[in-house]
Design a protein around this motif. Structure first.
Motif, PDB file in Angstrom:
ATOM      1  N   HIS A 215      40.307  47.690  50.624  1.00 39.72           N
ATOM      2  CA  HIS A 215      41.774  47.699  50.637  1.00 39.72           C
ATOM      3  C   HIS A 215      42.303  47.344  52.031  1.00 39.72           C
ATOM      4  O   HIS A 215      43.259  46.576  52.171  1.00 39.72           O
ATOM      5  CB  HIS A 215      42.306  49.074  50.215  1.00 39.72           C
ATOM      6  CG  HIS A 215      42.463  49.238  48.738  1.00 39.72           C
ATOM      7  ND1 HIS A 215      43.411  48.557  48.009  1.00 39.72           N
ATOM      8  CD2 HIS A 215      41.787  50.012  47.842  1.00 39.72           C
ATOM      9  CE1 HIS A 215      43.323  48.893  46.740  1.00 39.72           C
ATOM     10  NE2 HIS A 215      42.337  49.773  46.605  1.00 39.72           N
ATOM     11  N   ALA A 216      41.656  47.869  53.051  1.00 33.59           N
ATOM     12  CA  ALA A 216      42.121  47.624  54.420  1.00 33.59           C
ATOM     13  C   ALA A 216      41.947  46.173  54.834  1.00 33.59           C
ATOM     14  O   ALA A 216      42.707  45.667  55.670  1.00 33.59           O
ATOM     15  CB  ALA A 216      41.372  48.538  55.386  1.00 33.59           C
ATOM     16  N   ALA A 241      37.191  45.289  41.605  1.00 32.55           N
ATOM     17  CA  ALA A 241      37.690  44.011  41.084  1.00 32.55           C
ATOM     18  C   ALA A 241      39.097  44.170  40.500  1.00 32.55           C
ATOM     19  O   ALA A 241      39.915  43.240  40.579  1.00 32.55           O
ATOM     20  CB  ALA A 241      36.729  43.457  40.037  1.00 32.55           C
ATOM     21  N   ARG A 242      39.388  45.329  39.918  1.00 34.70           N
ATOM     22  CA  ARG A 242      40.726  45.568  39.359  1.00 34.70           C
ATOM     23  C   ARG A 242      41.764  45.778  40.457  1.00 34.70           C
ATOM     24  O   ARG A 242      42.909  45.349  40.332  1.00 34.70           O
ATOM     25  CB  ARG A 242      40.710  46.802  38.441  1.00 34.70           C
ATOM     26  CG  ARG A 242      39.976  46.621  37.139  1.00 34.70           C
ATOM     27  CD  ARG A 242      40.281  47.769  36.178  1.00 34.70           C
ATOM     28  NE  ARG A 242      39.904  49.079  36.704  1.00 34.70           N
ATOM     29  CZ  ARG A 242      38.711  49.646  36.535  1.00 34.70           C
ATOM     30  NH1 ARG A 242      37.774  49.010  35.845  1.00 34.70           N
ATOM     31  NH2 ARG A 242      38.459  50.840  37.034  1.00 34.70           N
ATOM     32  N   GLU A 243      41.368  46.433  41.541  1.00 34.35           N
ATOM     33  CA  GLU A 243      42.349  46.856  42.540  1.00 34.35           C
ATOM     34  C   GLU A 243      42.523  45.883  43.702  1.00 34.35           C
ATOM     35  O   GLU A 243      43.572  45.881  44.354  1.00 34.35           O
ATOM     36  CB  GLU A 243      41.940  48.226  43.106  1.00 34.35           C
ATOM     37  CG  GLU A 243      41.969  49.342  42.086  1.00 34.35           C
ATOM     38  CD  GLU A 243      41.721  50.702  42.714  1.00 34.35           C
ATOM     39  OE1 GLU A 243      41.776  50.804  43.974  1.00 34.35           O
ATOM     40  OE2 GLU A 243      41.486  51.672  41.971  1.00 34.35           O
ATOM     41  N   ILE A 244      41.495  45.079  43.983  1.00 35.22           N
ATOM     42  CA  ILE A 244      41.491  44.245  45.190  1.00 35.22           C
ATOM     43  C   ILE A 244      41.852  42.803  44.823  1.00 35.22           C
ATOM     44  O   ILE A 244      41.378  42.265  43.822  1.00 35.22           O
ATOM     45  CB  ILE A 244      40.083  44.276  45.847  1.00 35.22           C
ATOM     46  CG1 ILE A 244      39.676  45.712  46.174  1.00 35.22           C
ATOM     47  CG2 ILE A 244      40.038  43.412  47.097  1.00 35.22           C
ATOM     48  CD1 ILE A 244      40.540  46.405  47.185  1.00 35.22           C
ATOM     49  N   ARG A 245      42.687  42.170  45.630  1.00 39.11           N
ATOM     50  CA  ARG A 245      43.049  40.768  45.392  1.00 39.11           C
ATOM     51  C   ARG A 245      41.934  39.819  45.800  1.00 39.11           C
ATOM     52  O   ARG A 245      41.725  38.779  45.177  1.00 39.11           O
ATOM     53  CB  ARG A 245      44.329  40.416  46.146  1.00 39.11           C
ATOM     54  CG  ARG A 245      45.559  41.183  45.686  1.00 39.11           C
ATOM     55  CD  ARG A 245      46.814  40.636  46.359  1.00 39.11           C
ATOM     56  NE  ARG A 245      46.683  40.601  47.810  1.00 39.11           N
ATOM     57  CZ  ARG A 245      46.874  41.640  48.614  1.00 39.11           C
ATOM     58  NH1 ARG A 245      47.208  42.821  48.098  1.00 39.11           N
ATOM     59  NH2 ARG A 245      46.762  41.523  49.924  1.00 39.11           N
ATOM     60  N   THR A 246      41.228  40.135  46.881  1.00 37.01           N
ATOM     61  CA  THR A 246      40.117  39.290  47.324  1.00 37.01           C
ATOM     62  C   THR A 246      39.024  39.303  46.252  1.00 37.01           C
ATOM     63  O   THR A 246      38.649  40.379  45.775  1.00 37.01           O
ATOM     64  CB  THR A 246      39.542  39.826  48.651  1.00 37.01           C
ATOM     65  OG1 THR A 246      40.594  39.918  49.613  1.00 37.01           O
ATOM     66  CG2 THR A 246      38.435  38.914  49.166  1.00 37.01           C
TER      67      THR A 246
END
Length: 365
Positions: A215-216, A241-246
């Motif tokens: 996240h950071a 994979a659900r939470e991170i855009r990268t």
């Protein structure tokens, strides 16, 4: 053209320990030498198929080489048919399991068999499989390890210059988040803001740390996060994979096609990278890459740039080839680089031939 059949005769498997130009410093260990197992598959017709394995640990050859020899001995006198052999070998190993030494031995023989078939046909492997030779886009993975941040800028510039690369891989997972941020910024400052920068955590983060760290770093314009968590933490990667855009990159530890399918069904990654030693050689790739392609998932490579370059030429969703020169000390003629791409030569088979004087120098028992 009539393709004459080839017959298994014998196999020679030789472990070598080659020097690395840039020592590996990662969460999985530190190495200044790299073990390879060189495989020569002899046929009764006189054609020799060649391949190599990268078992990571020098002592691993003690277990893998006998497995290769046993598999080859069981096929002596049989026709070379790698797709059939892949299935037969897998069935014969039900009781031992599909992961680890068994699959690695199967993969090594499989790659050598496909090389022999290409030589018998007088065709490069890519052409034998219905494609063409040419260039494959690559990123340089020869450095940027978990060393001090101070030296990363100079190293990044050198890595770009090795082949006019537009993409590099940086290893992350330092003790402090700020050190990872400093590493990213040092590389970008040296190699240019347009650089495509992949990052690899080498499975080095716990789930809670991985969640915080990814996240950071999610606003740092990184190309992908590779294996933030232990490779078999499918549910953890799925949450990332659900939470991170990268994009989350997995795959170098998939043992066979079904493991790839399970990861995609779980939503554990946005792209995959296949390792020939674990996915099952060329035959394993031919069974695995279409699963990803059918789902629209980009397919990249892990290690084995020579053979993988052929396979990327016939893969629908081919993405990036990971380039390292770790096997170059024992290769008679390494593949050429041009404008950040690896050039697949118009040579029969996979294009791998040994420099026997170097093999003699680096071989060990």
């Amino acid at each position: 053209m009539k393709l004459e059949p080839l017959t298994y005769q014998s196999v020679e498997a030789r472990p070598v320990l080659v020097p690395l130009r840039r020592p590996i410093i990662s969460k999985v260990g530190a190495f200044d030498q790299w073990p390879l197992i060189l495989i020569d598959l002899h046929t009764r017709e006189g054609i020799v198929g060649r391949s190599y394995l990268e078992p990571y640990l020098k002592q691993a050859a003690k277990y893998i080489v006998p497995a290769i020899r046993d598999l080859a001995a069981s096929r002596a006198g049989a026709r070379l048919a790698p797709l059939d052999d892949f299935q037969d070998a897998r069935r014969s190993l039900h009781l031992l399991g599909y992961e680890g030494v068994t699959m690695i031995a199967i993969a090594g023989l499989d790659m050598a068999a496909w090389d022999a078939l290409g030589k018998a046909a007088g065709l490069p492997l890519a052409a034998l499989l219905g494609g063409t030779v040419g260039k494959v886009q690559a990123y340089n993975s020869n450095g940027l390890w978990l060393s001090g941040v101070d030296g990363l800028a100079e190293e990044a510039s050198a890595l770009v210059a090795e082949g006019a690369f537009s993409a590099l891989k940086l290893r992350l997972g330092r003790e402090r988040l700020q050190d990872d941020l400093d590493a990213i910024r040092a590389v970008r400052a040296a190699a240019g803001d347009e650089l495509q920068l992949m990052v690899d955590f080498n499975q080095g983060l716990s789930f809670d740390d991985g969640l915080r760290r990814c996240h950071a770093l999610d606003d740092e314009r990184l190309y992908w996060f590779e294996e933030p968590l232990a490779y078999n933490n499918t549910s953890g990667h799925a949450q990332l994979a659900r939470e991170i855009r990268t994009p989350i990159q997995l795959g170098e530890n998939f043992y066979g096609p079904r493991e790839l399918l399970k990861a995609l069904q779980a939503g554990a990654c946005d792209c995959v990278m296949l390792d020939l030693m674990r996915i099952g050689g060329v035959s394993g790739w031919l069974r695995s890459a279409p699963i990803a392609s059918a789902a629209g998932i980009p397919v990249s490579t892990h290690l084995y740039p020579e053979v993988c370059a052929h396979l990327m030429r016939i893969t629908e969703t081919a993405h990036w080839l990971e380039w390292q020169d770790w096997a170059y000390p024992v290769l008679k003629e390494p593949f050429a680089l041009a404008d950040g791409q690896l050039v697949v030569p118009d040579k029969a088979g996979s294009g791998i031939e040994w420099d026997e004087s170097a093999v003699k120098q680096f071989q060990y028992d």
